[in-house]
Scaffold this motif. Structure first.
Motif, short mmCIF file in Angstrom:
data_model
loop_
_atom_site.label_atom_id
_atom_site.label_comp_id
_atom_site.label_asym_id
_atom_site.label_seq_id
_atom_site.Cartn_x
_atom_site.Cartn_y
_atom_site.Cartn_z
N GLU A 35 44.94 16.89 96.71
CA GLU A 35 45.93 17.14 95.66
C GLU A 35 45.40 16.98 94.24
O GLU A 35 45.92 17.59 93.31
N TRP A 37 43.11 17.78 91.58
CA TRP A 37 42.13 18.77 91.15
C TRP A 37 42.18 18.90 89.63
O TRP A 37 42.70 19.88 89.09
N THR A 146 39.50 27.86 92.61
CA THR A 146 40.54 28.30 93.55
C THR A 146 41.86 27.59 93.24
O THR A 146 42.92 28.24 93.18
N TYR A 147 41.80 26.29 93.03
CA TYR A 147 43.03 25.53 92.74
C TYR A 147 43.59 25.88 91.37
O TYR A 147 44.80 25.87 91.19
N LYS A 149 43.58 28.83 90.03
CA LYS A 149 44.29 30.09 90.20
C LYS A 149 45.66 29.91 90.86
O LYS A 149 46.59 30.65 90.60
N LYS A 150 45.77 28.90 91.73
CA LYS A 150 47.04 28.62 92.41
C LYS A 150 48.03 27.93 91.52
O LYS A 150 49.23 27.96 91.79
N SER A 151 47.57 27.27 90.49
CA SER A 151 48.47 26.48 89.61
C SER A 151 49.27 27.35 88.68
O SER A 151 48.95 28.38 88.29
#
Length: 151
Positions: A35, A37, A146-147, A149-151
């Motif tokens: 969690e 990042w 990657t994280y 881009k998800k946020s």
């Protein structure tokens, strides 16, 4: 030439492993690994400054645990070559890699020039350490993207 690991080194490595299996540190490791990042020193400081929260306690627990392990190696209590095997100390490198891009700023903002210093010293003082750190840092940098881009 590095000294050969002893049975006492193996015993200590296994004790460090056993400590990582304790219920609360398992929760902390799960949070830190899945969690947490941080994309900047600001993200780190939000957690580091949130005293009384579970996330703050977990951050301190993870950083304190790996700092303690690094100190044991740096002072010769635990064989460095053994610790630098990914299955033993790899998680320390992962822990450091997640905050390394912002470490200078974190240290300044916390007024703590030695924050993560033992981990950093251990990760960078030998060729084996530098190679392992570079490999893990590369993975973490890709995962961070990657994280983000998800946020």
């Amino acid at each position: 030439m590095p000294k050969k690991p002893t049975a006492a080194d193996a015993q200590l490595a296994m004790q460090l492993y056993d400590l990582r299996r304790e219920t609360e540190i398992r929760k902390a490791r799960n949070w830190y690994g899945t969690e947490f990042w941080p994309q900047s020193a600001d993200d780190y400081m939000k957690v580091a400054g949130a005293f009384g929260t579970q996330e703050n306690a977990w951050l301190r627990q993870i950083s304190g645990y790996w700092d303690m392990a690094a100190v044991l190696v740096l002072h010769g209590t635990l064989n460095e070559d053994l610790f630098l095997e990914p299955g033993i100390g790899g998680e320390m490198f992962f822990t450091l890699a997640k905050i390394h891009p912002f470490l200078k700023d974190i240290r300044e903002r916390m007024n703590s020039p030695r924050a993560y210093a033992n981990m950093e010293k251990l990760a960078t003082r030998s060729k084996k350490g530098r190679e392992l750190f570079a490999m893990i840092k590369g993975r973490v940098d890709n995962m961070r993207k990657t994280y983000a881009k998800k946020s």
